[in-house]
Design a protein around this motif. Sequence first.
Motif: not given
Length: 150
Positions: A62-78
């Motif tokens: 929350r301090k950097q306003s950043k969300v990091t998602v790892s996995g077999n995902v499509d970036p546009n859907k995230v």
Amino acid sequence: MGAFDYLSNLFSATSTRRTNRNRRRPMQTVEIKVKMDCDGCERRVKNSVKYMKGVKTVEVNRKQSKVTVSGNVDPNKVLKNVKNTGKTAIFWPYIPYNLVTYPYITQAYDKRAPAGHVKNVAQAVAVPNTADEQMAHLFSDDNPNACSIM
């Protein structure tokens, strides 16, 4: 013999079609910038992507306003799922300060960037082996074969 070849080709063709449909996405990391003010915002954003198909880990800073998602995902859907929470979200526009050749040009420097980061712009990264760089290296004090006039 001809009927056997036909049947084997038929069965192999159907098996390749199934594997093409069920092909998995490669493992990747998606970083998104989202403005979060409170614990509720953080929880809402985390829950919006945590239950997506293929997600392995979700980290929220929350301090950097950043969300990091790892996995077999499509970036546009995230990105779409994060935007569905009502928050404005964009892909992470910053890179570490030490990877940039010219960090203080007007396009790269951003005072809102987290500590140690600058914007990812093409002008900040030097193109290797350009003519200007080669000429500067010719007359450099670090080059032992430099011009002897200096």
